[in-house]
Design a protein around this motif. Sequence first.
Motif, PDB file in Angstrom:
ATOM      1  N   THR A  28      10.431  10.639   0.728  1.00 43.85           N
ATOM      2  CA  THR A  28       9.791   9.496   1.365  1.00 43.85           C
ATOM      3  C   THR A  28       9.606   8.408   0.321  1.00 43.85           C
ATOM      4  O   THR A  28       9.513   8.683  -0.876  1.00 43.85           O
ATOM      5  N   ALA A  29       9.551   7.175   0.796  1.00 41.19           N
ATOM      6  CA  ALA A  29       9.378   6.021  -0.089  1.00 41.19           C
ATOM      7  C   ALA A  29       8.726   4.915   0.728  1.00 41.19           C
ATOM      8  O   ALA A  29       8.556   5.053   1.941  1.00 41.19           O
ATOM      9  N   THR A  30       8.352   3.838   0.054  1.00 40.48           N
ATOM     10  CA  THR A  30       7.836   2.670   0.765  1.00 40.48           C
ATOM     11  C   THR A  30       8.460   1.419   0.173  1.00 40.48           C
ATOM     12  O   THR A  30       8.906   1.413  -0.973  1.00 40.48           O
ATOM     13  N   ASP A  31       8.476   0.353   0.979  1.00 42.95           N
ATOM     14  CA  ASP A  31       9.136  -0.885   0.592  1.00 42.95           C
ATOM     15  C   ASP A  31       8.265  -2.053   1.031  1.00 42.95           C
ATOM     16  O   ASP A  31       8.056  -2.265   2.221  1.00 42.95           O
ATOM     17  N   THR A  32       7.738  -2.814   0.047  1.00 44.43           N
ATOM     18  CA  THR A  32       6.924  -3.991   0.327  1.00 44.43           C
ATOM     19  C   THR A  32       7.685  -5.270   0.016  1.00 44.43           C
ATOM     20  O   THR A  32       7.491  -6.289   0.671  1.00 44.43           O
ATOM     21  N   SER A  65       4.907   4.510  11.134  1.00 43.43           N
ATOM     22  CA  SER A  65       3.461   4.298  11.031  1.00 43.43           C
ATOM     23  C   SER A  65       3.044   4.135   9.573  1.00 43.43           C
ATOM     24  O   SER A  65       3.523   4.837   8.693  1.00 43.43           O
ATOM     25  N   ARG A  66       2.102   3.222   9.330  1.00 42.07           N
ATOM     26  CA  ARG A  66       1.532   3.044   7.994  1.00 42.07           C
ATOM     27  C   ARG A  66       0.242   3.842   7.837  1.00 42.07           C
ATOM     28  O   ARG A  66      -0.369   3.813   6.761  1.00 42.07           O
ATOM     29  N   TRP A  67      -0.179   4.568   8.874  1.00 46.19           N
ATOM     30  CA  TRP A  67      -1.449   5.289   8.789  1.00 46.19           C
ATOM     31  C   TRP A  67      -1.349   6.416   7.754  1.00 46.19           C
ATOM     32  O   TRP A  67      -0.421   7.217   7.768  1.00 46.19           O
ATOM     33  N   GLY A  68      -2.324   6.444   6.848  1.00 42.54           N
ATOM     34  CA  GLY A  68      -2.307   7.466   5.807  1.00 42.54           C
ATOM     35  C   GLY A  68      -1.424   7.115   4.624  1.00 42.54           C
ATOM     36  O   GLY A  68      -1.218   7.939   3.740  1.00 42.54           O
ATOM     37  N   VAL A  69      -0.903   5.875   4.594  1.00 43.46           N
ATOM     38  CA  VAL A  69      -0.138   5.391   3.442  1.00 43.46           C
ATOM     39  C   VAL A  69      -1.032   4.399   2.707  1.00 43.46           C
ATOM     40  O   VAL A  69      -1.530   3.447   3.314  1.00 43.46           O
ATOM     41  N   VAL A  70      -1.267   4.629   1.422  1.00 46.73           N
ATOM     42  CA  VAL A  70      -2.149   3.744   0.658  1.00 46.73           C
ATOM     43  C   VAL A  70      -1.608   2.322   0.726  1.00 46.73           C
ATOM     44  O   VAL A  70      -0.434   2.077   0.432  1.00 46.73           O
ATOM     45  N   ALA A  71      -2.450   1.377   1.140  1.00 50.77           N
ATOM     46  CA  ALA A  71      -1.996   0.018   1.418  1.00 50.77           C
ATOM     47  C   ALA A  71      -1.838  -0.814   0.159  1.00 50.77           C
ATOM     48  O   ALA A  71      -2.671  -0.769  -0.746  1.00 50.77           O
ATOM     49  N   PHE A  72      -0.758  -1.587   0.103  1.00 49.92           N
ATOM     50  CA  PHE A  72      -0.542  -2.619  -0.909  1.00 49.92           C
ATOM     51  C   PHE A  72      -0.693  -3.970  -0.199  1.00 49.92           C
ATOM     52  O   PHE A  72      -1.707  -4.649  -0.346  1.00 49.92           O
ATOM     53  N   ALA A  73       0.298  -4.345   0.618  1.00 48.83           N
ATOM     54  CA  ALA A  73       0.243  -5.588   1.384  1.00 48.83           C
ATOM     55  C   ALA A  73       0.556  -5.229   2.839  1.00 48.83           C
ATOM     56  O   ALA A  73       1.710  -4.962   3.179  1.00 48.83           O
ATOM     57  N   ALA A  98       1.858 -11.262  -0.925  1.00 44.97           N
ATOM     58  CA  ALA A  98       1.635  -9.861  -1.311  1.00 44.97           C
ATOM     59  C   ALA A  98       0.391  -9.692  -2.200  1.00 44.97           C
ATOM     60  O   ALA A  98      -0.452  -8.833  -1.917  1.00 44.97           O
ATOM     61  N   PRO A  99       0.208 -10.488  -3.263  1.00 40.61           N
ATOM     62  CA  PRO A  99      -1.022 -10.334  -4.045  1.00 40.61           C
ATOM     63  C   PRO A  99      -2.287 -10.665  -3.262  1.00 40.61           C
ATOM     64  O   PRO A  99      -3.336 -10.050  -3.485  1.00 40.61           O
ATOM     65  N   ALA A 100      -2.206 -11.635  -2.350  1.00 45.21           N
ATOM     66  CA  ALA A 100      -3.377 -11.976  -1.535  1.00 45.21           C
ATOM     67  C   ALA A 100      -3.819 -10.767  -0.718  1.00 45.21           C
ATOM     68  O   ALA A 100      -5.011 -10.419  -0.682  1.00 45.21           O
ATOM     69  N   SER A 154      -7.278  -8.030  -1.209  1.00 43.49           N
ATOM     70  CA  SER A 154      -8.158  -7.616  -0.106  1.00 43.49           C
ATOM     71  C   SER A 154      -8.159  -6.098   0.051  1.00 43.49           C
ATOM     72  O   SER A 154      -9.208  -5.460   0.113  1.00 43.49           O
ATOM     73  N   ASN A 155      -6.968  -5.498   0.056  1.00 37.57           N
ATOM     74  CA  ASN A 155      -6.855  -4.050   0.256  1.00 37.57           C
ATOM     75  C   ASN A 155      -7.480  -3.250  -0.888  1.00 37.57           C
ATOM     76  O   ASN A 155      -8.071  -2.187  -0.661  1.00 37.57           O
ATOM     77  N   LEU A 156      -7.353  -3.746  -2.094  1.00 32.48           N
ATOM     78  CA  LEU A 156      -7.826  -2.980  -3.249  1.00 32.48           C
ATOM     79  C   LEU A 156      -9.313  -3.193  -3.539  1.00 32.48           C
ATOM     80  O   LEU A 156      -9.861  -2.568  -4.451  1.00 32.48           O
ATOM     81  N   ALA A 157      -9.961  -4.037  -2.739  1.00 30.51           N
ATOM     82  CA  ALA A 157     -11.407  -4.236  -2.906  1.00 30.51           C
ATOM     83  C   ALA A 157     -12.188  -2.955  -2.632  1.00 30.51           C
ATOM     84  O   ALA A 157     -13.310  -2.778  -3.106  1.00 30.51           O
TER      85      ALA A 157
END
Length: 488
Positions: free
Chosen positions: A175-179, A203-211, A317-319, A323-326
């Motif tokens: 598995t991998a992810t692509d932002t 689904s993105r559920w249970g995947v640590v969010a970046f953007a 993406a950084p914006a 928010s996600n990493l707060a």
Amino acid sequence: MTSLTSLTIAAARDGLKKKAFSARELTDAYLEAMAKARVLNAYVVETPEQARAMAAASDARIAKSEAGALEGIPLGIKDLFATKGVHTQAASHVLDGFKPPYESTVTSNLWRDGAVMLGKLNMDEFAMGSSNETSYYGNVINPWRRRNSNAALVPGGSSGGSASAVAAHICAGATATDTGGSIRQPAAFTGTVGIKPTYGRCSRWGVVAFASSLDQAGPIARDVRDAAILLKSMASVDAKDTTSVDHPVPDYEAVIGKPIKGLRVGIPREYRVDGTPAEIDALWDKSAKWLKEQGAEIVEISLPHTKYALPAYYIVAPAEASSNLARYDGVRYGLRVPGDDIVSMYENTRAAGFGREVQRRVMIGTYVLSAGYYDAYYVRAQKVRTLIKQDFDKAWDKVDVVLTPATPSPAFAPGEITDPVQMYLNDIFTVTVNMAGLPGISVPGGLSEQGLPMGLQLIGKPFDEATLFQVGHAIEEAAGKFEAPKWW
């Protein structure tokens, strides 16, 4: 007998079905190969006991003729996917010791179909990076090396552990992810196949969010057929992810080998970027010729807002990341560094827990979302994003698929790129796909003058991954297969 770890997923599936070997034998072969390849640093955690238990359960189901679509197939899981009771830290110190009490939807789908988990794969911290040099657990090493050289190379990022492990045959698929290119770029650097599906396909559920408006899960595999098999299992609608789309998941494997005669392939003139190595441009031209020889029509197209995609991406993406990493504050889980009061505890935890690249992007994101700059940067970037999508919408009236290079160069050495902006340029051919929410696949097209893999990218219409697999297989057949010479 052929080494079990050299079998593709399709071949291993057939062998298990015929009972030529057991799931336990296949899993043990991979565990042995993993132990010999630790120099690559592809895994952050190996789960041999769990793998053997899952393989035994697969053998029992196979004996009862109740095998799932991936029954007994050993996979590696990127450390971004939540795996119940197993290390899930996004390769970051700030999530130190975190073992989720839940399972991501994508991995749940894989276990439902009988797959076996070998362990968690290394990655750039919080998926922020293009070389797998930002991981708290150290660099991942590319199994490929330049001709007549023993110097280490990066596997690309952020899914560098996934790509390295697949290329080194220490998992059957991953598995991998692509932002912004984090599946396709490492696939290109390692001679593997990686597909970023349409936004909402998995689904993105249970995947640590970046953007959150850009992230999408997908597979990295050894060939196009294996990628099609994996995506069929990974993709689903999910009530827990409101951005997942209720759209039928076709049998992607059924299109493999289907003729491409009559398909229209777009060549965007804006992807002729100054400074791109001649061998990348030559491969692009050669691949267009391969497709034309197989009956496809080659059409030059324009995607005029492509030149704005990279700067707009590095605002959006950084914006979203800031928010996600707060949520990583040392209060509820993960690392906690004490302070004199709660504010200093937040500050100390985040300063110690986040690496430099993550800190850089959080600061950029916080800046562009601040009161004085929100309209000037973030709102404008979102408008550019709309224009990029509209460029593709117009292109689909003329073509069925778009062909471009996957990366502006082959793999480079760790430490070779120190300027963050130069590193971000690795995403120049891939970010448009995420900004427009489209599917994109990277397929190996050939070897560079130094003997390193170079990837070709195909971009498709929304939810038309099937055409990407169809055309990707045609490129694969013309280019041939590439495997890293074993040195470890």
